[in-house]
Design an enzyme around this catalytic site. Structure first.
Site, PDB file in Angstrom:
ATOM      1  N   TYR A 256       0.851  -1.187   0.000  1.00  0.00           N
ATOM      2  CA  TYR A 256       0.000   0.000   0.000  1.00  0.00           C
ATOM      3  C   TYR A 256       0.891   1.243   0.000  1.00  0.00           C
ATOM      4  O   TYR A 256       1.825   1.340   0.792  1.00  0.00           O
ATOM      5  CB  TYR A 256      -0.894   0.001   1.238  1.00  0.00           C
ATOM      6  CG  TYR A 256      -1.725   1.260   1.388  1.00  0.00           C
ATOM      7  CD1 TYR A 256      -2.814   1.483   0.559  1.00  0.00           C
ATOM      8  CD2 TYR A 256      -1.403   2.212   2.343  1.00  0.00           C
ATOM      9  CE1 TYR A 256      -3.577   2.632   0.686  1.00  0.00           C
ATOM     10  CE2 TYR A 256      -2.158   3.362   2.477  1.00  0.00           C
ATOM     11  CZ  TYR A 256      -3.244   3.576   1.644  1.00  0.00           C
ATOM     12  OH  TYR A 256      -3.986   4.715   1.776  1.00  0.00           O
TER      13      TYR A 256
ATOM     14  N   ASP B 146       9.244   2.741  -0.380  1.00  0.00           N
ATOM     15  CA  ASP B 146       8.250   3.364   0.485  1.00  0.00           C
ATOM     16  C   ASP B 146       8.529   2.884   1.908  1.00  0.00           C
ATOM     17  O   ASP B 146       8.108   1.800   2.306  1.00  0.00           O
ATOM     18  CB  ASP B 146       6.849   2.969   0.028  1.00  0.00           C
ATOM     19  CG  ASP B 146       5.748   3.525   0.924  1.00  0.00           C
ATOM     20  OD1 ASP B 146       6.065   4.133   1.962  1.00  0.00           O
ATOM     21  OD2 ASP B 146       4.567   3.332   0.584  1.00  0.00           O
TER      22      ASP B 146
ATOM     23  N   LYS C 212       5.170   8.438   9.528  1.00  0.00           N
ATOM     24  CA  LYS C 212       4.840   7.704  10.734  1.00  0.00           C
ATOM     25  C   LYS C 212       5.858   7.884  11.861  1.00  0.00           C
ATOM     26  O   LYS C 212       5.872   8.900  12.541  1.00  0.00           O
ATOM     27  CB  LYS C 212       4.607   6.231  10.402  1.00  0.00           C
ATOM     28  CG  LYS C 212       3.394   6.006   9.497  1.00  0.00           C
ATOM     29  CD  LYS C 212       2.998   4.562   9.406  1.00  0.00           C
ATOM     30  CE  LYS C 212       1.891   4.320   8.381  1.00  0.00           C
ATOM     31  NZ  LYS C 212       0.612   4.965   8.686  1.00  0.00           N
TER      32      LYS C 212
END
Length: 445
Positions: free
Chosen positions: A137, A234, A262
């Site tokens: 994702y 990513d 994050k």
């Protein structure tokens, strides 16, 4: 009328992100967070292993991060012009720590960072195609919002996570099997001159934890180098949570671009894109750069202060040693527990991340392997953990996290609660309503 009912009257679904509304827990309203715990408005206390999909590596409301943000607010606000000393210092530290980063730009989310990475790759190469992998994702934007948690019949063909994506956008994305070196080499043999970028989570944590093989990561680097394509890691999840240099520093494979988010700021809304200087200098933040880059809140002083305090603590205190040790304890304890219960399970993860797949066989290497997971048991035991004050997100294939604030006593309690929850789930027949618990739902950035 309850707060949850009030929310549903004015907020679609009562929540502000697609995977925050949990079947069976629709009246959950969060009141407070601290350390390894959160409390709801009824006063219930939960030990939190969901951790907002991973940002609070130090724990909720870390006092050092909070103090740094408070100090920043006392002296500087958002001006939207020029640059601040904090932005410069943070960029310098990211360039120092992450192998691929020669220059870096800040965003507000990981989705923005991956969006900019792919736009940049297409601009730099003049090419059309992007390669992603089933189970990975990369945010909410159209070119990669497909083939994450797919139903078995949707694997192997475009499986968008949202309505409203143009077919021609989907057609410009090739979806391959993770860890499949042969598929990668064939894709480059067939489409190499038209591949602008390959993007991947080096560890696909959005389906739990699929660990990459060295051969796979090196094949990606080799093929991108030969074809002149841009390799994008990513590391929005893996960056800083697994190592200060990102997973790339552990794997010894350096991408052309890296995205972060994050754990870099322990929960403050931040993202970053960095990489080769020749690529990064194409952004319009440098006068004359042809690739537009902007964002009102990019480099917000509060967020920068949170990131600097987080990085400082990660560098000065044994954060990774602590969470890695607890992670080893959890994975070993869960594996022994399932053996004792005679429940087929594969317990896996990396460092502070753990997940139990209820299936037989070796460690899964691709999303196809995860189709054997017993979804009813996976979701069902997590729902029953809630009744014991332990929170792991009760959605299929979702990973769990440990933080610097978690303790050995928390691990002991987790193992006890898991045994009780699994026994009850087996006795009572799994999860009741799986319709919304098995699909991707919404974005997790």
């Amino acid at each position: 009328m309850t707060l949850a009912e009030r929310a549903r009257r004015v907020i679609p679904g009562g929540v502000n992100s697609g995977q925050r509304s949990i079947p069976g827990l629709t009246d959950l309203v969060i009141a407070r967070t601290e350390g390894s715990r959160f409390w709801d408005t009824t006063g219930r206390e939960f030990t939190d292993y969901h951790a907002a999909f991973g940002p609070p590596l130090l724990g909720h409301n870390d006092p050092d991060v909070a103090a740094a943000v408070s100090a920043a607010r006392a002296s500087i606000g958002l001006t939207g012009v020029a640059v601040t000393e904090g932005e410069v210092t943070l960029a310098e530290q990211l360039v120092e720590l992450v192998p691929s980063m020669e220059k870096v730009l800040l965003t507000s989310t990981g989705s923005e960072a991956t969006f900019h990475a792919l736009r940049l790759a297409r601009a730099a190469t003049g090419r059309r195609l992007v390669v992603k992998f089933q189970g990975c994702y990369h945010g909410w934007h159209d070119s990669v919002s497909l083939n994450v948690i797919s139903a078995p019949e949707r694997v192997g063909r475009p499986d968008p996570t949202s309505a409203g994506i143009l077919p021609e956008v989907l057609a410009a994305t090739l979806v391959l099997r993770f860890n499949d070196v042969a598929a990668v080499r064939q894709a480059f043999a067939d489409h190499g001159p038209d591949i602008a970028a390959v993007i991947l989570e080096p560890v696909p944590h959005n389906v739990g934890a699929l660990l990459p093989t060295d051969a796979f990561l090196r094949a990606l680097r080799e093929e991108c180098t030969k074809a002149g394509s841009v390799l994008v890691f990513d590391e929005v999840i893996t960056g800083f949570r697994h190592a200060l240099g990102g997973y790339q520093s552990l794997a010894g494979v350096t991408p052309d671009l890296t995205t972060l988010g994050k754990a870099i700021a322990n929960g403050a809304p931040v993202g970053a894109i960095g990489g080769r200087a020749d690529l990064m200098d194409l952004f319009s933040s440098r006068p004359g750069g042809p690739v537009f880059f902007a964002g009102t809140y990019n480099g917000h002083p509060d967020v920068v202060a949170a990131a600097l305090a987080t990085v400082r603590k990660l560098r000065e205190e044994p954060v990774h040693e602590h969470v890695f040790r607890l992670g080893d304890r959890v994975r070993a304890g869960l594996a022994e527990l399932y053996r004792t219960l005679d429940v087929p399970a594969v317990v896996t993860g990396y460092g502070s991340v753990f997940v139990s797949y209820f299936m037989s066989g070796p460690q899964p290497r691709s999303y196809d392997d995860l189709l054997a997971n017993d979804t009813a048991l996976f979701v069902g035991y997590r729902r029953r953990l809630v009744d014991q004050g332990v929170f792991e997100l009760p959605l299929n294939l979702k990973r769990s996290h440990l933080s610097y604030a978690h303790t050995d006593a928390d691990v002991d309690r987790l193992l006890e609660a898991t045994e009780t929850a699994v026994r009850h789930t087996l006795a009572e027949g799994g999860a009741e309503d799986l319709e919304n618990a098995t699909t991707m739902g919404g974005a997790v950035r």
